[in-house]
Each structure stands twice: as structure tokens, then as C-alpha cells.
Design a protein around this motif. Structure first.
Motif, PDB file in Angstrom:
ATOM      1  N   ALA A   1      34.181 -15.380 103.500  1.00  0.00           N
ATOM      2  CA  ALA A   1      35.300 -15.797 102.642  1.00  0.00           C
ATOM      3  C   ALA A   1      36.397 -14.740 102.644  1.00  0.00           C
ATOM      4  CB  ALA A   1      34.801 -16.048 101.220  1.00  0.00           C
ATOM      5  N   ALA A   2      35.988 -13.468 102.655  1.00  0.00           N
ATOM      6  CA  ALA A   2      36.971 -12.388 102.702  1.00  0.00           C
ATOM      7  C   ALA A   2      37.718 -12.371 104.033  1.00  0.00           C
ATOM      8  CB  ALA A   2      36.285 -11.040 102.460  1.00  0.00           C
ATOM      9  N   VAL A   3      37.021 -12.742 105.129  1.00  0.00           N
ATOM     10  CA  VAL A   3      37.708 -12.873 106.420  1.00  0.00           C
ATOM     11  C   VAL A   3      38.811 -13.924 106.315  1.00  0.00           C
ATOM     12  CG1 VAL A   3      37.463 -13.602 108.821  1.00  0.00           C
ATOM     13  CG2 VAL A   3      35.767 -12.074 107.827  1.00  0.00           C
ATOM     14  N   LEU A   4      38.493 -15.068 105.704  1.00  0.00           N
ATOM     15  CA  LEU A   4      39.525 -16.098 105.532  1.00  0.00           C
ATOM     16  C   LEU A   4      40.694 -15.563 104.710  1.00  0.00           C
ATOM     17  CD1 LEU A   4      37.562 -19.429 104.910  1.00  0.00           C
ATOM     18  CD2 LEU A   4      38.470 -18.515 107.036  1.00  0.00           C
ATOM     19  N   ASP A   5      40.399 -14.794 103.675  1.00  0.00           N
ATOM     20  CA  ASP A   5      41.480 -14.175 102.907  1.00  0.00           C
ATOM     21  C   ASP A   5      42.314 -13.272 103.807  1.00  0.00           C
ATOM     22  OD1 ASP A   5      40.431 -15.413 100.670  1.00  0.00           O
ATOM     23  OD2 ASP A   5      39.466 -13.593  99.900  1.00  0.00           O
ATOM     24  N   GLY A   6      41.623 -12.487 104.631  1.00  0.00           N
ATOM     25  CA  GLY A   6      42.308 -11.517 105.479  1.00  0.00           C
ATOM     26  C   GLY A   6      43.197 -12.153 106.530  1.00  0.00           C
ATOM     27  N   ILE A   7      42.831 -13.358 106.992  1.00  0.00           N
ATOM     28  CA  ILE A   7      43.658 -14.048 107.986  1.00  0.00           C
ATOM     29  C   ILE A   7      44.581 -15.071 107.330  1.00  0.00           C
ATOM     30  CG2 ILE A   7      41.990 -13.677 109.838  1.00  0.00           C
ATOM     31  CD1 ILE A   7      41.137 -16.631 109.520  1.00  0.00           C
ATOM     32  N   SER A   8      44.589 -15.079 105.993  1.00  0.00           N
ATOM     33  CA  SER A   8      45.480 -15.947 105.203  1.00  0.00           C
ATOM     34  C   SER A   8      45.254 -17.430 105.491  1.00  0.00           C
ATOM     35  CB  SER A   8      46.948 -15.568 105.455  1.00  0.00           C
ATOM     36  OG  SER A   8      47.187 -14.225 105.096  1.00  0.00           O
ATOM     37  N   GLU A   9      43.992 -17.828 105.530  1.00  0.00           N
ATOM     38  CA  GLU A   9      43.641 -19.232 105.694  1.00  0.00           C
ATOM     39  C   GLU A   9      42.808 -19.677 104.495  1.00  0.00           C
ATOM     40  OE1 GLU A   9      44.716 -21.271 107.854  1.00  0.00           O
ATOM     41  OE2 GLU A   9      45.242 -20.164 109.671  1.00  0.00           O
ATOM     42  N   ASP A  10      43.148 -20.833 103.949  1.00  0.00           N
ATOM     43  CA  ASP A  10      42.388 -21.361 102.822  1.00  0.00           C
ATOM     44  C   ASP A  10      41.016 -21.863 103.255  1.00  0.00           C
ATOM     45  OD1 ASP A  10      44.437 -20.863 101.025  1.00  0.00           O
ATOM     46  OD2 ASP A  10      45.355 -22.835 101.350  1.00  0.00           O
ATOM     47  N   SER A  11      40.952 -22.445 104.471  1.00  0.00           N
ATOM     48  CA  SER A  11      39.702 -23.016 104.954  1.00  0.00           C
ATOM     49  C   SER A  11      39.686 -22.975 106.467  1.00  0.00           C
ATOM     50  CB  SER A  11      39.543 -24.456 104.452  1.00  0.00           C
ATOM     51  OG  SER A  11      40.581 -25.274 104.969  1.00  0.00           O
ATOM     52  N   ALA A  12      38.504 -23.243 107.044  1.00  0.00           N
ATOM     53  CA  ALA A  12      38.356 -23.187 108.499  1.00  0.00           C
ATOM     54  C   ALA A  12      37.103 -23.937 108.900  1.00  0.00           C
ATOM     55  CB  ALA A  12      38.267 -21.732 108.978  1.00  0.00           C
TER      56      ALA A  12
END
Length: 270
Positions: A79-90
Motif C-alpha cells: 500500500a505504501a508503494v502505491l502511495d509512493g507512485i501516487s496511484e490509488d489502486s493497481a
């Protein structure tokens, strides 16, 4: 048991811990035990023309490989990776340990998962005798900072690569053996113990309501396809693609059929 400081590194050092290529629907790849993000180089190359493809190093391949952590902590890291790449979901694509984590990520963060790709993974725990064998193997290295012995690295190759790969592309296997024998014993100890005692989540798979692709090597010596197939009955929207002449690292051993399966799934569903 969550280590907030370890999780935070994925937000503060995202560019150092990830390979991030392309634009479009994000697909985040999480590697398996003993592997690292470079195992997904073939997938990033195959997808970057139409997708944003990201591979990251899990905690065991960073300087935060200790103290102990579990799969739910690794889900928080994702989840922190998603925060770091500025994506809400993947779409979360996990191989083996990465797949164990991806299932839990989908359960813990349902709003942040668009789909799952489970590569040589399963929902059930390992049988007791296998857990005991793994535990005995790594127990001596709980506090060892020196690298793992080469004989353990060599023995691991029989678990992570299929027979065809070991016979036909020994140079690939040797490259990874050479890498494994540089890992601190303590890092491998905590990596295995992050999943060794995991509970069964099969009875929770019905909660996952996103498309799921299961990719599995037909020659997987660690987790034969029969261990992945029960997930098809429990997941609401799942399909499986078996990769011929591939073992536990099927996406790395036979990248072309694995890429075809993943690309087809993404093109059809996203």
C-alpha cells in the motif's frame, strides 16, 4: 507487528526500491522468496508500451530485512508503494510469497486492488512437514549477518527452477545462485518466517471480487499446480494459465508464454 518505519521507506525511497516504466493502468509486481524485483524484467519490457508496470523489492531485499514481520506487514508495504507512485489502486501481481501477500493485500485494501495476477502461489498454507523442514533449514541463521552458505543457495535452485530450466538454461540458474549466496542469513530467516506459519485464507477468497489470473509453471517443484487450482473454485472471477516447461519462477523461466497470458488478461479486463 507492523513496523511503521519499514513501511514508510516505500513512500520516502520509492525510486530506490522500484523499477517503474510506462504509462496507463498500473500493474505492481511483488517477487517471491530469495528473488528480487529484477525477476520481472521480462514482464516490464512486455507491458510498458500500454501499461504502467512497476516492480519493487520486498523488505527482505532492503536494509530493513529485520526484525520479524508477516504477510500483513508486507501488504501494508505494498500500500505504501502505491502511495509512493501516487496511484490509488493497481493490479497486483505476486509470485509465490508475493502472491501470498497479494491475496492479503486484496483482503486488507479492497478499494486499492483492480485485479490480481498470482504466479506460482496459493491460498492454503504449506503442509506441516514442509513447514518443519523449512524452519529447520533457516533456524541456525536467525542472528547471522554473514552470507548464506553456497550449498543452501545451490539447494534452493531445485525448489525455484523447473527441471527443464535447470537442464537447458543452467546459466540463468547459476546467476541466481550467485546472488543468493550474498544474502545475510538473517534476511533469509525473516523472509521465510514471514510466510511459514501463515493461516489458510481459502475461506476468505469469496471476498475478493476483482478479476484474477493464476499463472503456474507445469514443472513447479515447490508448489505443483494442484495447490493453486482450488482457488479457482473459491474466487468469483478467476482463470488459470499453465506454463509448459516452467518451474516455480515460471514468469522468469518461460517469459514469452507468461507474458502472453498476462498481457491477454490485462488487455481483456482492463
Amino acid at each position: 507487528m507492523m513496523d511503521d518505519s519499514a513501511t514508510e521507506m516505500y513512500r520516502s525511497r520509492t525510486d530506490a526500491l522500484t523499477t517503474d516504466v510506462g504509462e496507463g493502468q498500473p500493474v505492481v509486481f511483488a517477487h517471491g522468496t530469495l528473488m528480487d524485483r529484477t525477476m520481472f524484467a521480462p514482464q516490464l519490457e512486455a507491458l510498458h508500451d500500454e501499461y504502467r508496470a512497476i516492480a519493487y523489492d520486498l523488505r527482505a531485499r532492503t536494509d530493513r530485512y529485520a526484525p520479524g514481520y508477516d504477510l500483513w506487514d508486507l501488504a501494508d508495504d505494498c500500500a505504501a508503494v502505491l502511495d509512493g507512485i501516487s496511484e490509488d489502486s493497481a493490479v497486483i501481481a505476486g509470485m509465490s510469497l508475493g502472491g501470498f501477500m497479494a491475496l492479503r493485500f486484496a483482503l486488507a485494501y479492497p478499494e486499492r486492488v483492480d485485479g490480481l495476477v498470482l504466479i506460482d502461489s496459493m491460498a492454503a498454507p504449506h503442509p506441516e512437514e514442509e513447514r518443519a523442514a523449512f524452519s529447520d533449514l533457516v533456524e541456525p541463521y536467525e542472528d547471522v549477518l554473514e552470507p548464506m552458505p553456497r550449498e543452501i543457495a545451490e539447494g534452493s535452485a531445485a525448489e525455484l527452477f523447473g527441471e527443464t530450466t535447470r537442464e537447458e538454461t543452467p546459466e540463468l540458474v547459476e546467476t541466481w545462485i550467485n546472488r543468493w549466496e550474498t544474502y545475510p542469513g538473517k534476511a533469509v530467516y525473516h523472509e521465510l518466517n514471514s510466510w511459514l506459519g501463515r493461516p489458510d485464507v481459502t475461506d476468505r477468497l469469496s471476498e475478493i471480487d476483482v478479476p484474477v489470473l493464476i499463472v503456474h509453471g507445469e514443472e513447479d517443484p515447490s508448489l505443483p499446480p494442484s495447490r493453486a487450482e482450488p482457488m479457482l473454485e473459491e474466487l468469483s472471477d478467476a482463470e488459470i494459465e499453465l506454463i509448459p516447461a516452467a518451474g516455480h519462477t515460471s514468469n522468469l523461466e518461460r517469459p514469452e508464454p507468461a507474458n502472453d497470458a498476462i498481457r491477454s488478461f490485462l488487455d481483456e479486463r482492463f
